[in-house]
Design a protein around this motif. Structure first.
Motif, PDB file in Angstrom:
ATOM      1  N   LEU A 169      -0.433   4.700   4.211  1.00  0.00           N
ATOM      2  CA  LEU A 169      -1.393   3.603   4.248  1.00  0.00           C
ATOM      3  C   LEU A 169      -1.069   2.579   3.171  1.00  0.00           C
ATOM      4  O   LEU A 169      -1.150   1.366   3.397  1.00  0.00           O
ATOM      5  CB  LEU A 169      -2.812   4.148   4.060  1.00  0.00           C
ATOM      6  N   GLY A 170      -0.666   3.057   1.997  1.00  0.00           N
ATOM      7  CA  GLY A 170      -0.286   2.143   0.931  1.00  0.00           C
ATOM      8  C   GLY A 170       0.911   1.290   1.307  1.00  0.00           C
ATOM      9  O   GLY A 170       0.954   0.086   1.009  1.00  0.00           O
ATOM     10  N   ALA A 171       1.889   1.896   1.994  1.00  0.00           N
ATOM     11  CA  ALA A 171       3.057   1.138   2.443  1.00  0.00           C
ATOM     12  C   ALA A 171       2.660   0.066   3.450  1.00  0.00           C
ATOM     13  O   ALA A 171       3.176  -1.057   3.432  1.00  0.00           O
ATOM     14  CB  ALA A 171       4.096   2.081   3.049  1.00  0.00           C
ATOM     15  N   SER A 172       1.722   0.404   4.353  1.00  0.00           N
ATOM     16  CA  SER A 172       1.254  -0.569   5.343  1.00  0.00           C
ATOM     17  C   SER A 172       0.557  -1.753   4.676  1.00  0.00           C
ATOM     18  O   SER A 172       0.793  -2.916   5.017  1.00  0.00           O
ATOM     19  CB  SER A 172       0.305   0.108   6.337  1.00  0.00           C
ATOM     20  N   VAL A 173      -0.315  -1.444   3.712  1.00  0.00           N
ATOM     21  CA  VAL A 173      -1.018  -2.514   3.004  1.00  0.00           C
ATOM     22  C   VAL A 173      -0.030  -3.359   2.204  1.00  0.00           C
ATOM     23  O   VAL A 173      -0.129  -4.594   2.158  1.00  0.00           O
ATOM     24  CB  VAL A 173      -2.095  -1.914   2.077  1.00  0.00           C
ATOM     25  N   TRP A 174       0.930  -2.716   1.583  1.00  0.00           N
ATOM     26  CA  TRP A 174       1.970  -3.406   0.814  1.00  0.00           C
ATOM     27  C   TRP A 174       2.700  -4.420   1.686  1.00  0.00           C
ATOM     28  O   TRP A 174       2.844  -5.588   1.329  1.00  0.00           O
ATOM     29  CB  TRP A 174       2.936  -2.363   0.269  1.00  0.00           C
ATOM     30  N   ARG A 175       3.142  -3.977   2.863  1.00  0.00           N
ATOM     31  CA  ARG A 175       3.867  -4.883   3.748  1.00  0.00           C
ATOM     32  C   ARG A 175       2.942  -5.956   4.311  1.00  0.00           C
ATOM     33  O   ARG A 175       3.351  -7.084   4.548  1.00  0.00           O
ATOM     34  CB  ARG A 175       4.527  -4.114   4.888  1.00  0.00           C
ATOM     35  N   ALA A 176       1.674  -5.618   4.557  1.00  0.00           N
ATOM     36  CA  ALA A 176       0.741  -6.617   5.079  1.00  0.00           C
ATOM     37  C   ALA A 176       0.534  -7.747   4.076  1.00  0.00           C
ATOM     38  O   ALA A 176       0.456  -8.919   4.441  1.00  0.00           O
ATOM     39  CB  ALA A 176      -0.604  -5.955   5.417  1.00  0.00           C
ATOM     40  N   ARG A 177       0.466  -7.404   2.802  1.00  0.00           N
ATOM     41  CA  ARG A 177       0.258  -8.425   1.764  1.00  0.00           C
ATOM     42  C   ARG A 177       1.494  -9.299   1.593  1.00  0.00           C
ATOM     43  O   ARG A 177       1.377 -10.480   1.250  1.00  0.00           O
ATOM     44  CB  ARG A 177      -0.093  -7.756   0.433  1.00  0.00           C
ATOM     45  N   PRO A 235      10.184   4.013  12.071  1.00  0.00           N
ATOM     46  CA  PRO A 235      10.788   3.067  11.119  1.00  0.00           C
ATOM     47  C   PRO A 235      12.099   3.568  10.533  1.00  0.00           C
ATOM     48  O   PRO A 235      13.003   2.777  10.240  1.00  0.00           O
ATOM     49  CB  PRO A 235       9.711   2.913  10.031  1.00  0.00           C
ATOM     50  N   LEU A 236      12.206   4.877  10.366  1.00  0.00           N
ATOM     51  CA  LEU A 236      13.432   5.425   9.810  1.00  0.00           C
ATOM     52  C   LEU A 236      14.581   5.311  10.810  1.00  0.00           C
ATOM     53  O   LEU A 236      15.724   5.020  10.425  1.00  0.00           O
ATOM     54  CB  LEU A 236      13.214   6.885   9.401  1.00  0.00           C
ATOM     55  N   LEU A 246       6.462  -0.781  10.218  1.00  0.00           N
ATOM     56  CA  LEU A 246       5.868  -0.460   8.915  1.00  0.00           C
ATOM     57  C   LEU A 246       4.376  -0.768   8.910  1.00  0.00           C
ATOM     58  O   LEU A 246       3.557   0.014   8.407  1.00  0.00           O
ATOM     59  CB  LEU A 246       6.577  -1.241   7.804  1.00  0.00           C
ATOM     60  N   LEU A 247       3.999  -1.905   9.465  1.00  0.00           N
ATOM     61  CA  LEU A 247       2.584  -2.266   9.511  1.00  0.00           C
ATOM     62  C   LEU A 247       1.802  -1.339  10.437  1.00  0.00           C
ATOM     63  O   LEU A 247       0.630  -1.031  10.191  1.00  0.00           O
ATOM     64  CB  LEU A 247       2.440  -3.720   9.971  1.00  0.00           C
ATOM     65  N   GLU A 278      12.232  -4.658   2.001  1.00  0.00           N
ATOM     66  CA  GLU A 278      11.569  -3.736   2.916  1.00  0.00           C
ATOM     67  C   GLU A 278      11.962  -2.280   2.657  1.00  0.00           C
ATOM     68  O   GLU A 278      11.357  -1.360   3.211  1.00  0.00           O
ATOM     69  CB  GLU A 278      11.905  -4.105   4.365  1.00  0.00           C
ATOM     70  N   LEU A 279      12.959  -2.064   1.822  1.00  0.00           N
ATOM     71  CA  LEU A 279      13.436  -0.701   1.584  1.00  0.00           C
ATOM     72  C   LEU A 279      12.431   0.130   0.784  1.00  0.00           C
ATOM     73  O   LEU A 279      12.270   1.326   1.030  1.00  0.00           O
ATOM     74  CB  LEU A 279      14.784  -0.737   0.856  1.00  0.00           C
ATOM     75  N   ALA A 280      11.749  -0.498  -0.171  1.00  0.00           N
ATOM     76  CA  ALA A 280      10.776   0.246  -0.974  1.00  0.00           C
ATOM     77  C   ALA A 280       9.606   0.751  -0.123  1.00  0.00           C
ATOM     78  O   ALA A 280       9.257   1.941  -0.189  1.00  0.00           O
ATOM     79  CB  ALA A 280      10.279  -0.611  -2.136  1.00  0.00           C
ATOM     80  N   PRO A 281       8.975  -0.111   0.721  1.00  0.00           N
ATOM     81  CA  PRO A 281       7.933   0.420   1.604  1.00  0.00           C
ATOM     82  C   PRO A 281       8.458   1.490   2.552  1.00  0.00           C
ATOM     83  O   PRO A 281       7.756   2.467   2.848  1.00  0.00           O
ATOM     84  CB  PRO A 281       7.455  -0.817   2.385  1.00  0.00           C
TER      85      PRO A 281
END
Length: 291
Positions: A268-276, A93-94, A235-236, A112-115
């Motif tokens: 994992l938190g970033a993945s869930v964040w983007r999924a939501r 992703p980077l 990200l996901l 998308e920058l925060a995740p």
């Protein structure tokens, strides 16, 4: 099935690869890699034959990037820990922060920058320090180098698959030929006679790797990439590096440090964040427009 769910399932299945490859102790790394890509190629060609029988030149170039990723990851996974191998590959992703706007004109959207920042933080925590050689990871330095290279080739692979899907082509073309190319490239160096002495458990693991850890996830990924941008998809898919060390710990007892646990939780938190927050491209701004 929503594309976010498809990508999360894909990442979870991908995550089983590290522990399963390490369990194929009767096979050399290149032998296990060729066996799984060969099986995956058979499945992908059988299921998508009408779409993959006439690949474009661009699809074949993407397939080469994919083949390189498959072989390098299998080698990296045997030399360093499963966690570090997948974490280093997951720098994709980077790389896409730079490559997506340049190559496929898909700008990274502000939300998308925060995740992405959370992913970067997680990766730093995951790879901090240098592990001592252990039985399941005898050469961490070499493995880390191979894993880092995978990050670049995986970014190019996802970017290419997204480009094919966006152009109404089958994104599965690239991994289908990528698996075929990986098998052909690695075949001369594989010890095929080892299969004659392999136990049933090893053969079952190879079957899992080819069908459930590669073929099925790529079918899901190909469908999802028609509706989400490449950067968002990666990200996901970061659920993979969050789960891979857990599987390696459960199966092989590879230690998970507190920093590793925190880093995995961040990813994992970033993945869930983007999924939501995930929204199909068809419902958001068209993916092929300039910013």
């Amino acid at each position: 099935m929503p594309p976010a769910a498809q990508l999360l399932i894909t990442g979870a299945l991908f995550a089983t690869g590290g522990a399963a490859l390490k369990s194929c102790v009767e096979l050399t790394p290149i032998t296990a890699a060729c066996a799984r890509t060969g099986l995956a190629a058979i499945v992908l060609f059988a299921v998508q034959w009408s779409r993959v029988r006439r690949p474009s030149r661009g699809a074949l170039l993407i397939a080469l990037a994919h083949a390189t990723t498959m072989l390098l990851f299998a080698l990296a996974n045997r030399e360093t820990t499963a966690a570090r191998a997948i974490f280093l590959q997951s720098t994709a992703p980077l790389w896409l922060l730079v490559l997506s706007p340049l190559l496929v004109r898909e700008p990274v959207r502000r939300h998308e920058l925060a995740p992405a920042g959370l992913v970067a933080l997680g990766l730093v925590l995951l790879v901090v320090g240098f592990p001592a050689p252990i039985e399941s990871a005898p050469n961490p330095a070499l493995g880390d180098l191979l894993g880092a290279t995978c990050g670049v080739t995986w970014a190019l692979t996802v970017l290419g698959m997204r480009s094919l899907a966006r152009d109404q082509d089958s994104a599965v073309v690239a991994p289908a030929y990528g698996c075929l190319f990986a098998t052909i490239l690695g075949a001369p160096f594989a010890d095929w006679e080892a299969f004659g002495h392999a136990e049933t458990q090893t053969l079952g693991l190879v079957l899992w790797l080819g069908v459930f850890q590669i073929a099925i996830p790529y079918l899901l990924l190909g469908r999802a990439l028609a509706r989400v941008q490449a950067f968002e998809a990666t990200l996901l898919l970061m659920i993979e590096p969050a789960l891979s060390p857990l599987f390696a710990w459960l199966v092989h007892g590879e230690s998970v440090t507190p920093l590793t646990a925190v880093g995995a939780a961040a990813i994992l938190g970033a993945s869930v964040w983007r999924a939501r927050c995930q929204q199909p491209v068809s419902e958001a701004e068209p993916a092929d427009r300039s910013p």
